[in-house]
Write a protein that holds these residues in place. Structure first.
Motif, PDB file in Angstrom:
ATOM      1  N   TYR A  59     -15.264  -2.090   3.472  1.00 15.08           N
ATOM      2  CA  TYR A  59     -15.105  -1.003   4.449  1.00 15.08           C
ATOM      3  C   TYR A  59     -16.250  -0.004   4.347  1.00 15.08           C
ATOM      4  O   TYR A  59     -16.779   0.460   5.361  1.00 15.08           O
ATOM      5  CB  TYR A  59     -13.775  -0.281   4.241  1.00 15.08           C
ATOM      6  N   ASN A  60     -16.637   0.332   3.113  1.00 15.18           N
ATOM      7  CA  ASN A  60     -17.739   1.283   2.912  1.00 15.18           C
ATOM      8  C   ASN A  60     -19.036   0.737   3.503  1.00 15.18           C
ATOM      9  O   ASN A  60     -19.788   1.459   4.166  1.00 15.18           O
ATOM     10  CB  ASN A  60     -17.930   1.587   1.420  1.00 15.18           C
ATOM     11  N   ASN A  61     -19.310  -0.542   3.269  1.00 17.44           N
ATOM     12  CA  ASN A  61     -20.529  -1.157   3.808  1.00 17.44           C
ATOM     13  C   ASN A  61     -20.499  -1.234   5.327  1.00 17.44           C
ATOM     14  O   ASN A  61     -21.519  -1.071   5.993  1.00 17.44           O
ATOM     15  CB  ASN A  61     -20.714  -2.568   3.226  1.00 17.44           C
ATOM     16  N   LEU A  62     -19.308  -1.465   5.876  1.00 13.31           N
ATOM     17  CA  LEU A  62     -19.160  -1.580   7.329  1.00 13.31           C
ATOM     18  C   LEU A  62     -19.145  -0.208   8.003  1.00 13.31           C
ATOM     19  O   LEU A  62     -19.403  -0.087   9.195  1.00 13.31           O
ATOM     20  CB  LEU A  62     -17.875  -2.350   7.653  1.00 13.31           C
ATOM     21  N   GLY A  63     -18.850   0.833   7.201  1.00 14.66           N
ATOM     22  CA  GLY A  63     -18.868   2.195   7.744  1.00 14.66           C
ATOM     23  C   GLY A  63     -17.589   2.588   8.457  1.00 14.66           C
ATOM     24  O   GLY A  63     -17.630   3.367   9.414  1.00 14.66           O
ATOM     25  N   VAL A  64     -16.446   2.043   8.021  1.00 18.09           N
ATOM     26  CA  VAL A  64     -15.167   2.431   8.618  1.00 18.09           C
ATOM     27  C   VAL A  64     -14.284   3.078   7.554  1.00 18.09           C
ATOM     28  O   VAL A  64     -14.479   2.859   6.362  1.00 18.09           O
ATOM     29  CB  VAL A  64     -14.432   1.223   9.250  1.00 18.09           C
ATOM     30  N   ASP A  65     -13.319   3.875   8.010  1.00 13.64           N
ATOM     31  CA  ASP A  65     -12.432   4.546   7.058  1.00 13.64           C
ATOM     32  C   ASP A  65     -11.029   4.689   7.651  1.00 13.64           C
ATOM     33  O   ASP A  65     -10.805   4.390   8.819  1.00 13.64           O
ATOM     34  CB  ASP A  65     -12.990   5.917   6.656  1.00 13.64           C
ATOM     35  N   PHE A  66     -10.097   5.141   6.815  1.00 13.55           N
ATOM     36  CA  PHE A  66      -8.696   5.291   7.214  1.00 13.55           C
ATOM     37  C   PHE A  66      -8.136   6.588   6.648  1.00 13.55           C
ATOM     38  O   PHE A  66      -8.512   7.012   5.565  1.00 13.55           O
ATOM     39  CB  PHE A  66      -7.860   4.114   6.688  1.00 13.55           C
ATOM     40  N   ASP A  67      -7.241   7.205   7.410  1.00 17.79           N
ATOM     41  CA  ASP A  67      -6.559   8.407   6.933  1.00 17.79           C
ATOM     42  C   ASP A  67      -5.294   8.062   6.153  1.00 17.79           C
ATOM     43  O   ASP A  67      -4.837   8.841   5.324  1.00 17.79           O
ATOM     44  CB  ASP A  67      -6.176   9.301   8.127  1.00 17.79           C
ATOM     45  N   LYS A  68      -4.729   6.898   6.437  1.00 17.23           N
ATOM     46  CA  LYS A  68      -3.456   6.530   5.810  1.00 17.23           C
ATOM     47  C   LYS A  68      -3.324   5.014   5.762  1.00 17.23           C
ATOM     48  O   LYS A  68      -3.574   4.336   6.748  1.00 17.23           O
ATOM     49  CB  LYS A  68      -2.299   7.133   6.626  1.00 17.23           C
ATOM     50  N   ASN A  69      -2.944   4.490   4.604  1.00 21.28           N
ATOM     51  CA  ASN A  69      -2.627   3.071   4.477  1.00 21.28           C
ATOM     52  C   ASN A  69      -1.115   2.900   4.414  1.00 21.28           C
ATOM     53  O   ASN A  69      -0.437   3.615   3.672  1.00 21.28           O
ATOM     54  CB  ASN A  69      -3.232   2.480   3.194  1.00 21.28           C
ATOM     55  N   TYR A  70      -0.590   1.962   5.206  1.00 18.83           N
ATOM     56  CA  TYR A  70       0.797   1.545   5.074  1.00 18.83           C
ATOM     57  C   TYR A  70       0.792   0.151   4.445  1.00 18.83           C
ATOM     58  O   TYR A  70      -0.139  -0.624   4.661  1.00 18.83           O
ATOM     59  CB  TYR A  70       1.492   1.494   6.438  1.00 18.83           C
ATOM     60  N   TYR A  71       1.837  -0.156   3.667  1.00 19.71           N
ATOM     61  CA  TYR A  71       1.919  -1.445   2.994  1.00 19.71           C
ATOM     62  C   TYR A  71       3.195  -2.152   3.421  1.00 19.71           C
ATOM     63  O   TYR A  71       4.276  -1.552   3.438  1.00 19.71           O
ATOM     64  CB  TYR A  71       1.918  -1.249   1.472  1.00 19.71           C
ATOM     65  N   GLU A  72       3.053  -3.432   3.742  1.00 18.29           N
ATOM     66  CA  GLU A  72       4.222  -4.174   4.212  1.00 18.29           C
ATOM     67  C   GLU A  72       5.313  -4.218   3.137  1.00 18.29           C
ATOM     68  O   GLU A  72       6.506  -4.269   3.464  1.00 18.29           O
ATOM     69  CB  GLU A  72       3.828  -5.596   4.624  1.00 18.29           C
ATOM     70  N   SER A  73       4.918  -4.172   1.888  1.00 20.64           N
ATOM     71  CA  SER A  73       5.914  -4.179   0.814  1.00 20.64           C
ATOM     72  C   SER A  73       6.801  -2.936   0.863  1.00 20.64           C
ATOM     73  O   SER A  73       7.921  -2.941   0.354  1.00 20.64           O
ATOM     74  CB  SER A  73       5.216  -4.258  -0.550  1.00 20.64           C
ATOM     75  N   ASP A  74       6.300  -1.872   1.504  1.00 21.02           N
ATOM     76  CA  ASP A  74       7.107  -0.651   1.674  1.00 21.02           C
ATOM     77  C   ASP A  74       7.857  -0.645   3.001  1.00 21.02           C
ATOM     78  O   ASP A  74       8.862   0.049   3.142  1.00 21.02           O
ATOM     79  CB  ASP A  74       6.216   0.605   1.631  1.00 21.02           C
ATOM     80  N   THR A  75       7.333  -1.384   3.991  1.00 23.46           N
ATOM     81  CA  THR A  75       7.875  -1.262   5.358  1.00 23.46           C
ATOM     82  C   THR A  75       8.732  -2.453   5.798  1.00 23.46           C
ATOM     83  O   THR A  75       9.368  -2.379   6.844  1.00 23.46           O
ATOM     84  CB  THR A  75       6.731  -1.114   6.384  1.00 23.46           C
ATOM     85  N   TYR A  76       8.762  -3.542   4.979  1.00 22.73           N
ATOM     86  CA  TYR A  76       9.404  -4.760   5.500  1.00 22.73           C
ATOM     87  C   TYR A  76      10.915  -4.637   5.663  1.00 22.73           C
ATOM     88  O   TYR A  76      11.535  -5.434   6.363  1.00 22.73           O
ATOM     89  CB  TYR A  76       9.032  -5.982   4.648  1.00 22.73           C
ATOM     90  N   LEU A  77      11.512  -3.619   5.041  1.00 21.09           N
ATOM     91  CA  LEU A  77      12.956  -3.415   5.222  1.00 21.09           C
ATOM     92  C   LEU A  77      13.266  -2.373   6.291  1.00 21.09           C
ATOM     93  O   LEU A  77      14.422  -2.154   6.643  1.00 21.09           O
ATOM     94  CB  LEU A  77      13.598  -2.994   3.886  1.00 21.09           C
ATOM     95  N   LEU A  78      12.192  -1.722   6.816  1.00 22.30           N
ATOM     96  CA  LEU A  78      12.417  -0.708   7.857  1.00 22.30           C
ATOM     97  C   LEU A  78      12.913  -1.372   9.143  1.00 22.30           C
ATOM     98  O   LEU A  78      12.572  -2.509   9.431  1.00 22.30           O
ATOM     99  CB  LEU A  78      11.118   0.046   8.165  1.00 22.30           C
ATOM    100  N   GLY A  79      13.679  -0.643   9.911  1.00 26.50           N
ATOM    101  CA  GLY A  79      14.096  -1.144  11.216  1.00 26.50           C
ATOM    102  C   GLY A  79      15.512  -1.663  11.264  1.00 26.50           C
ATOM    103  O   GLY A  79      16.127  -1.708  12.333  1.00 26.50           O
ATOM    104  N   LYS A  80      16.053  -2.042  10.099  1.00 22.15           N
ATOM    105  CA  LYS A  80      17.413  -2.612  10.102  1.00 22.15           C
ATOM    106  C   LYS A  80      18.455  -1.598  10.574  1.00 22.15           C
ATOM    107  O   LYS A  80      19.376  -1.937  11.312  1.00 22.15           O
ATOM    108  CB  LYS A  80      17.774  -3.106   8.697  1.00 22.15           C
TER     109      LYS A  80
END
Length: 594
Positions: free
Chosen positions: A265-286
């Motif tokens: 990402y650093n070499n490509l010159g892109v960045d993120f304000d927030k990372n979400y992880y599927e391991s945290d979100t896979y139970l959401l929605g039920k």
């Protein structure tokens, strides 16, 4: 000053006064190159209300505008098209306003602005980023920057797919065949090391399938009964049961991958304000599904699975919970969208995902709408086509993908080869050359991908992209560097706040260049509305072509006329600033020398 609005109101006044008719809309278009004029009024739509012929209507309106609008100098009528010529003083005043504006073309976040989350990248932690991810990242990052320049508040995010059977395949292969090797012991980036084991798993799996088929099993039976796939499935069950040993291995190998991703990402010159992880979100929605059942949005089948019927909307029935109560991807996406709105109080989201997921997002947005979330009307799927290479399609499992890091390295080497052949960097130190080669190579890669409409498929040709002529990144970078050279050679004060007098007579090439500069704010808004960096890329190319035509047809520093010299240097300076600003929206750097 918005000249189009001024003329629009004057046209309405002209028609009301001459024909006693109130028209609601006025249609403009750029004047064709083969006619004299700066802006063209289309009279045909007015003929529904005004009973006359188009030429006469154009003539009457043109006469009224010349008499009543100071900026309209003269006009000509071609059939139903009224071509208006604007005065030099209009362009000079516009230029004088523009040259002192900081961040020309960009809007600041205000009370009327929207807060938008842009999701892009969203990789799996079982392999390194590849060429497909490069297009995704470049599009997502650029759209985020363009939306920000259009006056919106932006959050950049990715959801990292860090769980599931694919992740367990890499983990199991490392346990079976890795002999404890690490990124440190091998000298490999962590994502590449883990990716090698994903390929190793597939090789071993195919070998076992072949052995079972030789023993008389069908291909389907062999795929299901191969010992290594059963082990991977068992590992996934242990992960879901939070087995300490499996979790520790998962955390260790994922961390290797995250470190590798960060470097890319650093070499490509892109960045993120927030990372979400599927391991945290896979139970959401039920819980949302349960509420939706009560409200009649979803329904249960006899086997206990939960569905939504979208046939009235021209789609089909879609499962949202399996019969064993486990979630599907749709469930997770519903829950994650709701969670993001809670986390950031956003008005809308842009999902940068390939066009193979078009149907998925239609369904997702429709479900969120049916659940009563008003912000679902502001969800956008930034759908894009695949990137192909002359060598053919990429396959991750077989290890035939075009690795993102290797691609960037290849682009830098290609830029180096072409620069050396042209002798463009002979006077540079080795350190300066290396920095420039990377800037040119990455600029070529980014521009080649972003200049194409996102919906279109791309055939990527590295050599073609690093060309110092034509619609390429290096051609635009070279023009920017040329402008900086002009500014360095200008041995007088051209930056003072003084204005160019209205009596100054514009050269045709100066006027055309100012016209192109003044389009920049409108182009940012248009690119934001269409979520299309291609509009910015191709606008920049048009600006650069116009500048090069100006450069070849007028004398900039060699003229004896001081007003001319000062004006042309100021004009060159603004062109450089717009190029740098526009390329910044594409995530591309520009060199001061080249």
């Amino acid at each position: 000053m918005n000249i189009q609005k001024t003329i629009e109101q004057a046209v309405k006044n002209a028609v009301a006064k001459t024909y006693d008719v109130q028209i609601q809309q006025v249609e403009f278009q750029p004047t064709r190159k083969d006619f004299e004029g700066d802006i063209t009024l289309v009279t045909f739509p007015m003929l529904r209300q005004v009973k006359t012929n188009p030429v006469q209507l154009g003539q009457r309106i043109g006469e009224f505008l010349v008499e009543n609008v100071a900026e309209v100098k003269k006009f000509n009528v071609v059939q139903g098209f009224l071509n208006l010529v604007l005065s030099d003083s209009f362009y000079l005043n516009s230029f004088n306003e523009t040259k002192n504006k900081k961040d020309f073309g960009k809007l600041s976040f205000s009370d009327n602005s929207k807060t938008i989350m842009v999701e892009y990248s969203s990789p799996n932690t079982n392999k390194p980023l590849h060429l497909g991810h490069v297009r995704n990242n470049l599009l997502g990052y650029s759209v985020a920057e363009i939306l920000k320049a259009a006056g919106n508040k932006i959050y950049k995010t990715q959801i990292i797919n860090d769980r599931g059977i694919h992740i367990c395949k890499s983990m199991l292969a490392w346990v079976r065949f890795g002999d404890g090797e690490t990124p440190e012991s091998t000298g490999l980036k962590g994502d590449k090391l883990v990716g090698n084991y994903y390929v190793k798993f597939d090789q071993e799996y195919k070998k076992q399938i072949s052995e079972l088929i030789a023993q008389g099993k069908t291909e389907e039976e062999a795929k299901a009964e191969a010992p290594i796939i059963k082990e991977a499935q068992q590992m996934l069950l242990k992960w879901e049961a939070q087995d300490p040993e499996v979790i520790a291995l998962w955390e260790k190998m994922n961390q290797w991958v995250y470190s590798g991703f960060e470097e890319t990402y650093n070499n490509l010159g892109v960045d993120f304000d927030k990372n979400y992880y599927e391991s945290d979100t896979y139970l959401l929605g039920k819980d949302v599904i349960a509420q939706g059942i009560e409200r009649g949005v979803f329904y249960k089948k006899e086997d206990g699975s939960v569905w939504i019927d979208l046939t009235d909307e021209g789609l089909d029935e879609k499962i949202v919970l399996r019969s064993d109560g486990t979630a599907v991807y749709m469930t997770q996406d519903i829950g994650t969208a709701i969670q993001r709105v809670k986390d950031f109080d956003i008005d809308g989201m842009v999902y940068t995902v390939g066009n193979e997921q078009d149907y998925h997002f239609k369904v997702l947005f429709l479900i969120l709408n049916k659940l009563g979330f008003n912000w679902a009307n502001y969800l956008v799927h930034l759908s894009y086509g695949m990137v192909d290479l002359p060598s053919g399609k990429m396959k991750s499992r077989e290890g035939t993908v075009v690795d993102a890091d290797e691609l960037m390295e290849q682009m830098t080497l290609t830029a180096k080869t072409i620069s050396e052949e042209l002798g463009k960097l002979d006077e540079y130190s080795e350190e300066e050359k290396a920095e420039l080669h990377k800037m040119i190579g990455l600029g070529a890669l980014k521009y080649y991908i972003l200049k194409v409409d996102p919906k279109k498929r791309i055939l990527f040709n590295p050599e073609e992209s690093v060309d110092f002529q034509g619609n390429t990144g290096p051609f635009i970078q070279y023009t920017y560097a040329r402008i900086q050279s002009i500014l360095r050679k200008a041995d007088f004060d051209y930056s003072e706040e003084s204005t160019i007098p209205e009596s100054y007579q514009l050269h045709e090439k100066e006027k055309e260049l100012i016209k192109q500069i003044l389009l920049y704010p409108e182009m940012i808004q248009l690119a934001a509305e269409n979520h299309s960096p291609a509009l910015i890329a191709n606008y920049t190319y048009d600006l650069v072509r116009e500048f090069n035509s100006f450069y070849q047809n007028v004398t900039i520093l060699g003229t004896d006329n001081e007003a001319e010299k000062k004006f042309r240097v100021q004009l060159s300076k603004i062109v450089g600033e717009v190029i740098k600003s526009a390329f910044g929206l594409l995530g591309i750097q520009v060199p001061e020398r080249m």
